[in-house]
Design a protein around this motif. Structure first.
Motif, PDB file in Angstrom:
ATOM      1  N   ILE A 100       0.861  -1.172   0.000  1.00 31.04           N
ATOM      2  CA  ILE A 100       0.000   0.000   0.000  1.00 31.04           C
ATOM      3  C   ILE A 100       0.903   1.230   0.000  1.00 31.04           C
ATOM      4  CG2 ILE A 100      -1.732   1.253   1.350  1.00 31.04           C
ATOM      5  CD1 ILE A 100      -2.400  -1.616   2.570  1.00 31.04           C
ATOM      6  N   GLN A 101       0.574   2.199  -0.812  1.00 35.11           N
ATOM      7  CA  GLN A 101       1.427   3.379  -0.970  1.00 35.11           C
ATOM      8  C   GLN A 101       1.048   4.484   0.031  1.00 35.11           C
ATOM      9  OE1 GLN A 101       4.157   3.366  -3.363  1.00 35.11           O
ATOM     10  NE2 GLN A 101       3.507   1.235  -3.050  1.00 35.11           N
ATOM     11  N   ALA A 102       2.001   5.367   0.286  1.00 35.10           N
ATOM     12  CA  ALA A 102       1.825   6.390   1.310  1.00 35.10           C
ATOM     13  C   ALA A 102       0.642   7.310   1.010  1.00 35.10           C
ATOM     14  CB  ALA A 102       3.111   7.208   1.455  1.00 35.10           C
ATOM     15  N   HIS A 103       0.349   7.529  -0.273  1.00 29.01           N
ATOM     16  CA  HIS A 103      -0.736   8.459  -0.612  1.00 29.01           C
ATOM     17  C   HIS A 103      -2.125   7.814  -0.518  1.00 29.01           C
ATOM     18  CE1 HIS A 103      -0.080   6.353  -4.471  1.00 29.01           C
ATOM     19  NE2 HIS A 103      -1.378   6.553  -4.645  1.00 29.01           N
ATOM     20  N   GLU A 104      -2.181   6.504  -0.202  1.00 28.85           N
ATOM     21  CA  GLU A 104      -3.461   5.797  -0.199  1.00 28.85           C
ATOM     22  C   GLU A 104      -4.154   5.788   1.163  1.00 28.85           C
ATOM     23  OE1 GLU A 104      -3.648   2.258  -3.026  1.00 28.85           O
ATOM     24  OE2 GLU A 104      -1.514   2.274  -2.494  1.00 28.85           O
ATOM     25  N   PHE A 105      -3.557   6.452   2.169  1.00 23.32           N
ATOM     26  CA  PHE A 105      -4.166   6.436   3.494  1.00 23.32           C
ATOM     27  C   PHE A 105      -5.191   7.557   3.634  1.00 23.32           C
ATOM     28  CE2 PHE A 105      -0.127   4.284   4.015  1.00 23.32           C
ATOM     29  CZ  PHE A 105      -0.481   3.187   4.770  1.00 23.32           C
ATOM     30  N   PRO A 106      -6.244   7.329   4.421  1.00 21.69           N
ATOM     31  CA  PRO A 106      -6.575   6.084   5.127  1.00 21.69           C
ATOM     32  C   PRO A 106      -6.953   4.978   4.148  1.00 21.69           C
ATOM     33  CG  PRO A 106      -8.372   7.656   5.322  1.00 21.69           C
ATOM     34  CD  PRO A 106      -7.253   8.384   4.664  1.00 21.69           C
ATOM     35  N   TYR A 107      -6.544   3.751   4.490  1.00 19.41           N
ATOM     36  CA  TYR A 107      -6.722   2.622   3.583  1.00 19.41           C
ATOM     37  C   TYR A 107      -7.695   1.636   4.212  1.00 19.41           C
ATOM     38  CZ  TYR A 107      -5.633  -1.225   0.424  1.00 19.41           C
ATOM     39  OH  TYR A 107      -5.716  -2.235  -0.501  1.00 19.41           O
ATOM     40  N   ASP A 108      -8.762   1.355   3.509  1.00 18.44           N
ATOM     41  CA  ASP A 108      -9.784   0.433   3.997  1.00 18.44           C
ATOM     42  C   ASP A 108      -9.484  -0.963   3.474  1.00 18.44           C
ATOM     43  OD1 ASP A 108     -12.103  -0.910   4.763  1.00 18.44           O
ATOM     44  OD2 ASP A 108     -13.322   0.885   4.539  1.00 18.44           O
ATOM     45  N   VAL A 109      -9.205  -1.893   4.384  1.00 20.45           N
ATOM     46  CA  VAL A 109      -8.865  -3.268   3.993  1.00 20.45           C
ATOM     47  C   VAL A 109     -10.099  -4.011   3.486  1.00 20.45           C
ATOM     48  CG1 VAL A 109      -7.846  -5.449   4.807  1.00 20.45           C
ATOM     49  CG2 VAL A 109      -6.981  -3.264   5.661  1.00 20.45           C
ATOM     50  N   GLY A 110     -11.283  -3.604   3.956  1.00 22.75           N
ATOM     51  CA  GLY A 110     -12.517  -4.211   3.475  1.00 22.75           C
ATOM     52  C   GLY A 110     -13.094  -5.264   4.397  1.00 22.75           C
ATOM     53  N   ILE A 111     -12.474  -5.461   5.560  1.00 24.61           N
ATOM     54  CA  ILE A 111     -12.977  -6.454   6.511  1.00 24.61           C
ATOM     55  C   ILE A 111     -13.205  -5.777   7.862  1.00 24.61           C
ATOM     56  CG2 ILE A 111     -12.000  -8.489   5.403  1.00 24.61           C
ATOM     57  CD1 ILE A 111      -9.603  -8.300   7.186  1.00 24.61           C
ATOM     58  N   VAL A 112     -13.873  -6.495   8.755  1.00 24.34           N
ATOM     59  CA  VAL A 112     -14.187  -5.968  10.079  1.00 24.34           C
ATOM     60  C   VAL A 112     -13.086  -6.363  11.037  1.00 24.34           C
ATOM     61  CG1 VAL A 112     -15.825  -6.030  11.993  1.00 24.34           C
ATOM     62  CG2 VAL A 112     -16.652  -6.038   9.636  1.00 24.34           C
ATOM     63  N   SER A 113     -12.581  -5.409  11.798  1.00 20.34           N
ATOM     64  CA  SER A 113     -11.490  -5.675  12.714  1.00 20.34           C
ATOM     65  C   SER A 113     -11.994  -6.271  14.012  1.00 20.34           C
ATOM     66  CB  SER A 113     -10.697  -4.396  12.982  1.00 20.34           C
ATOM     67  OG  SER A 113      -9.381  -4.688  13.401  1.00 20.34           O
ATOM     68  N   ARG A 114     -11.094  -6.546  14.937  1.00 26.16           N
ATOM     69  CA  ARG A 114     -11.451  -7.224  16.181  1.00 26.16           C
ATOM     70  C   ARG A 114     -12.378  -6.396  17.060  1.00 26.16           C
ATOM     71  NH1 ARG A 114      -6.242  -6.324  20.125  1.00 26.16           N
ATOM     72  NH2 ARG A 114      -5.668  -4.286  19.326  1.00 26.16           N
ATOM     73  N   ASP A 115     -12.359  -5.046  16.892  1.00 24.44           N
ATOM     74  CA  ASP A 115     -13.212  -4.195  17.705  1.00 24.44           C
ATOM     75  C   ASP A 115     -14.554  -3.902  17.023  1.00 24.44           C
ATOM     76  OD1 ASP A 115     -12.288  -2.621  15.688  1.00 24.44           O
ATOM     77  OD2 ASP A 115     -11.414  -1.064  16.950  1.00 24.44           O
ATOM     78  N   ASN A 116     -14.878  -4.706  16.001  1.00 25.56           N
ATOM     79  CA  ASN A 116     -16.142  -4.589  15.258  1.00 25.56           C
ATOM     80  C   ASN A 116     -16.254  -3.306  14.444  1.00 25.56           C
ATOM     81  OD1 ASN A 116     -17.311  -7.096  16.029  1.00 25.56           O
ATOM     82  ND2 ASN A 116     -17.805  -6.236  18.027  1.00 25.56           N
ATOM     83  N   SER A 117     -15.136  -2.650  14.204  1.00 23.74           N
ATOM     84  CA  SER A 117     -15.129  -1.488  13.316  1.00 23.74           C
ATOM     85  C   SER A 117     -14.424  -1.876  12.028  1.00 23.74           C
ATOM     86  CB  SER A 117     -14.412  -0.310  13.985  1.00 23.74           C
ATOM     87  OG  SER A 117     -13.026  -0.592  14.137  1.00 23.74           O
ATOM     88  N   PRO A 118     -14.639  -1.142  10.938  1.00 21.48           N
ATOM     89  CA  PRO A 118     -13.927  -1.456   9.695  1.00 21.48           C
ATOM     90  C   PRO A 118     -12.417  -1.376   9.907  1.00 21.48           C
ATOM     91  CG  PRO A 118     -15.701   0.109   9.298  1.00 21.48           C
ATOM     92  CD  PRO A 118     -15.577  -0.014  10.782  1.00 21.48           C
ATOM     93  N   ARG A 119     -11.715  -2.316   9.308  1.00 15.90           N
ATOM     94  CA  ARG A 119     -10.250  -2.304   9.437  1.00 15.90           C
ATOM     95  C   ARG A 119      -9.713  -1.264   8.453  1.00 15.90           C
ATOM     96  NH1 ARG A 119      -6.747  -5.347  12.164  1.00 15.90           N
ATOM     97  NH2 ARG A 119      -4.606  -5.639  11.402  1.00 15.90           N
TER      98      ARG A 119
END
Length: 773
Positions: free
Chosen positions: A394-413
């Motif tokens: 992932i390149q520096a200009h692409e942040f914030p970057y959405d991985v597309g899955i739900v993280s451990r805290d139930n928020s988007p990763r």
């Protein structure tokens, strides 16, 4: 104060006390009339308790009481602390098992005596009769449809799948699909100080005070209040110095409840200290997973799809739910673009010690899987191993970057910030990647086999919801910082003091940090998940800013000046342009704490020069980095020597760079142990065969090289300090970097690539001697 403390490499304030033997650990708690507890533990992995005879034990010298299962039969099981919707069969431990023991080392009774030695002697007289039951000794046993069961509901604790994109279609169209299997074995936390708890009951005040090695004092307080039938205000948990935590001290064990119950029942202080053997036998463990992975790529090495299906050994109980495999499942993509990703985890019960987070918490396994797959893909495609990573980062200009899955805290990763290509570039440059072929040839002519490896990681840090800080200036001028988070070596007494000293413009020596005492601040979550810098640090900045604002308001009323015309320097509030006209912070605290009769504090503010901060976060911050290693392997013995190790770390803005580097050093040392040495082994009957330090190998000074630590700083936009967590990052990539370097040696020799962790001497020797496999 002319120099800003935040960002300075201030020496650790804890060290003079600790290195001169003035630390205060649970083992140092000495209370009048204190009793000592020895715990009887099951010798079997799975058995029914037929009969317990304590008569002989009660007659032992100095024995005061023997607590048997029947004494706590009315109490409910320990609570499930981290629930998840996929848990089908959540099983938590009883305080003492009423019928069935589920792993070797499970506590079945407690002997209380005047001394620890007398309690241990009486254990030998305690008679427990068992009916041995078939054990689920491995994940393979757990998966047998007609095999024995750990619990009546079956051996599957949870199944959970997440996916993004069309994995099946992308794999079908890929130019290359690699399929691999990675067995990753168990390890222990192995803190220098084992678990301990002491408790004192005050019958006159109906108050319980507990001294504990817990990483989560407020959680322990809440649970103890529930079991003791007390209001939370009547339970105080004190964590003074703690000799390491690493995760296993983050949960609540049955002993944590039994010791306070005994203190109240017997009316005397009671203490229980775990032995090193007990720590190996019964403290929670981690890492045990087996991954089946498919990676699809184009001919030029671009990832098109990744599918990972893995099984995870939960052990006998899931007090912390399935947090470890959940973290693994979302961490596999790491810093790479993976447009199509599917992961399925199956969490299994076995008759082994329960699994909870150990430093890294599921992420070292994920990093190992991804980084080994990229090395294997580079070999198949004839690509440089750094180049294939550069192509997919992932390149520096692409942040914030959405991985597309739900993280451990139930928020988007969603990765908040980073510069992964720069981390890789600096690691490759520092290790001498481009020139390594020359060094390899030179070593080869000398009869030495060396190899080079690299790995990258992303770590979700700053796990919410909050961590509380209370800042109070007393009339003597000292600034007290009460933190809900206990410290187990992370230098909270230094870093939190730096933040508050800056916020109030006072000398660092005037700041006193009191971590992990529930009387200081009743609300908190704990020290784990690389969260304290983000949450407690930001809360400390907020609380000190509120105290500063309040101090200026009080001083303005006294000095008959506008607050904006005042300055604070070295603890003195002065009027700009009027030398000699001012008040010390101590004097302002005295006014705020004890105003004159009839005097009202400005703006109707509450009394006392203090404020609390509970800064909440909506998602995690994401630390990252790249590690590179050069190793030498002796094919005749399987011995590995790490010749060089470079770590590039990005934990955002650093509160104290020296402390960050110390955390990275410790994390890498832990990772070296995971990579080469540490393995908990059980036999076919479920018995642990690595129950002493003669059998369980830890890294020694000779195993750990000097580290070169470099930094990339990408501030997090999610908090005003720009900080991210740093406590675990060193552990995550180390096993993969070392394994990739070892594989580089073996590949040059024409040997098979290793696919498991740890790569012990025996395993590496067998790689070089196929007939011995």
């Amino acid at each position: 104060m002319s120099e800003r403390l935040f960002g300075a490499s201030v020496r650790r304030r804890e060290d003079p006390r600790l290195v001169t033997g003035r630390g205060q650990y649970v083992g140092d708690v000495a209370l009048p009339g204190m009793l000592h507890v020895a715990v009887a533990r099951s010798p079997h992995a799975h058995a029914r308790i037929v009969r317990v005879d304590a008569d002989a034990a009660r007659r032992g010298a100095g024995v005061v009481h023997v607590m048997l299962p029947a004494e706590v039969a009315a109490y409910e099981r320990l609570p499930l602390l981290v629930p998840h919707s996929s848990l089908m069969n959540p099983a938590c431990p009883e305080l003492l098992p009423q019928a069935i023991v589920s792993y070797p080392g499970q506590a079945v009774a407690c002997v209380v005596a005047e001394s620890g030695a007398q309690a241990e002697d009486a254990l030998e007289a305690l008679s427990v009769e068992y009916e041995v039951l078939p054990a689920v000794a491995s994940m393979d046993d757990a998966l047998k449809p007609d095999g024995p069961r750990v619990h009546a509901g079956g051996n599957v604790a949870a199944r959970y799948t997440q996916h993004v994109g069309d994995v099946a279609g992308a794999l079908a169209g890929a130019d290359l699909v690699l399929r691999e299997r990675f067995p990753l074995h168990r390890g222990a936390g192995m803190a220098m100080e084992t678990r301990g708890i002491a408790a004192r009951w005050d019958a006159d005040l109906s108050q319980m005070t507990v001294w504990s090695t817990t990483q989560s004092p407020q959680i322990l307080r809440r649970i103890l209040a529930r079991y003791l039938g007390l209001g939370e205000h009547a339970v105080r948990v004190v964590t003074r110095d703690i000799g390491g935590g690493f995760g296993p001290k983050g949960i609540v064990y049955p002993e944590d409840v039994l010791i306070p119950l005994l203190a109240r029942t017997l009316g005397r202080p009671v203490r229980c200290l775990e032995t090193r053997h007990e720590h190996l036998l019964a403290a929670t463990q981690e890492r045990d997973q087996r991954h089946e992975v498919e990676l699809g790529l184009t001919r030029d090495g671009r990832i098109v799809a990744l599918r990972d299906s893995f099984v995870h050994d939960c052990g006998a109980f899931v007090s912390w739910g399935i947090i470890v495999p959940l973290i693994t499942s979302v961490s596999v993509p790491g810093p790479y673009r993976v447009p199509n990703y599917e992961v399925t985890l199956t969490a299994l019960y076995t008759n082994r010690v329960p699994v909870t987070p150990v430093r890294g918490a599921g992420r070292p396994q994920a990093v190992f899987v991804m980084e080994r797959m990229l090395d294997l893909a580079a070999e198949r495609l004839g690509l440089d191993r750094v180049a294939i990573r550069e192509r997919n980062l992932i390149q520096a200009h692409e942040f914030p970057y959405d991985v597309g899955i739900v993280s451990r805290d139930n928020s988007p990763r969603r990765y908040d910030s980073g510069n992964y290509p720069e981390c890789l570039r600096r690691a490759a440059e520092a290790i001498g990647w481009k020139d390594f072929a020359v060094a390899r040839e030179r070593a080869w002519t000398e009869g030495r086999a060396i190899g080079i490896g690299v790995s990258l990681f992303v770590e979700d840090t700053g796990l919410g919801p909050y961590e509380g800080i209370r800042v109070r200036v007393d009339p003597g001028g000292r600034v007290f910082v009460f933190s809900g988070a206990s410290s187990q070596g992370q230098a909270h007494e230094t870093t939190l003091a730096q933040i508050v000293a800056d916020g109030l413009s006072v000398p660092l020596d005037d700041v006193v940090v009191v971590p992990g005492d529930t009387d200081g601040i009743p609300q908190g979550v704990g020290t784990f998940a690389s969260r304290v810098a983000v949450l407690a640090g930001t809360s400390a900045a907020h609380a000190s800013a509120e105290v500063r604002k309040k101090a200026l308001a009080v001083a303005a009323a006294e000095l008959e000046a506008a607050p904006e015309d005042l300055t604070i320097e070295d603890g003195v509030i002065s009027v700009r342009g009027v030398p000699g006209r001012g008040l010390s912070l101590a004097a302002v605290a005295a006014i705020a704490s004890a105003p004159r009769p009839g005097y009202a504090l400005p703006g109707g503010m509450d009394p006392g020069l203090e404020a609390s901060g509970f800064v909440r976060v909506l998602q995690s911050t994401y630390s990252s980095g790249a590690h590179a290693a050069i190793v030498e392997v002796d094919p005749e013995t399987g011995a590995v020597r790490i010749l060089r190790y470079v770590a590039v770390d990005d934990c955002g803005v650093m509160i104290n760079p020296m402390i960050v580097e110390g955390q990275v050093h410790g994390g890498i040392a832990h990772g070296i142990g995971n990579a080469l040495l540490e393995e908990i082994v059980y036999d076919a009957s479920g018995q642990m065969v690595t129950g002493t330090l003669m059998d369980y190998a830890l890294p020694r000074a000779s195993d750990v090289p000097s580290f070169e630590v470099l930094h990339v700083v990408t501030p997090s936009p999610l908090n005003p300090l720009g900080v991210k967590g740093a406590g675990e990052g060193g552990t995550l990539p180390a096993p993969a970097a070392i394994a990739n370097a070892i594989a580089d040696v073996l590949r040059a020799r024409g040997d098979a690539n290793p696919r498991e962790m740890p790569l012990t001497r025996e395993r590496l020797w067998r790689h070089g001697h196929p007939s011995a496999r």
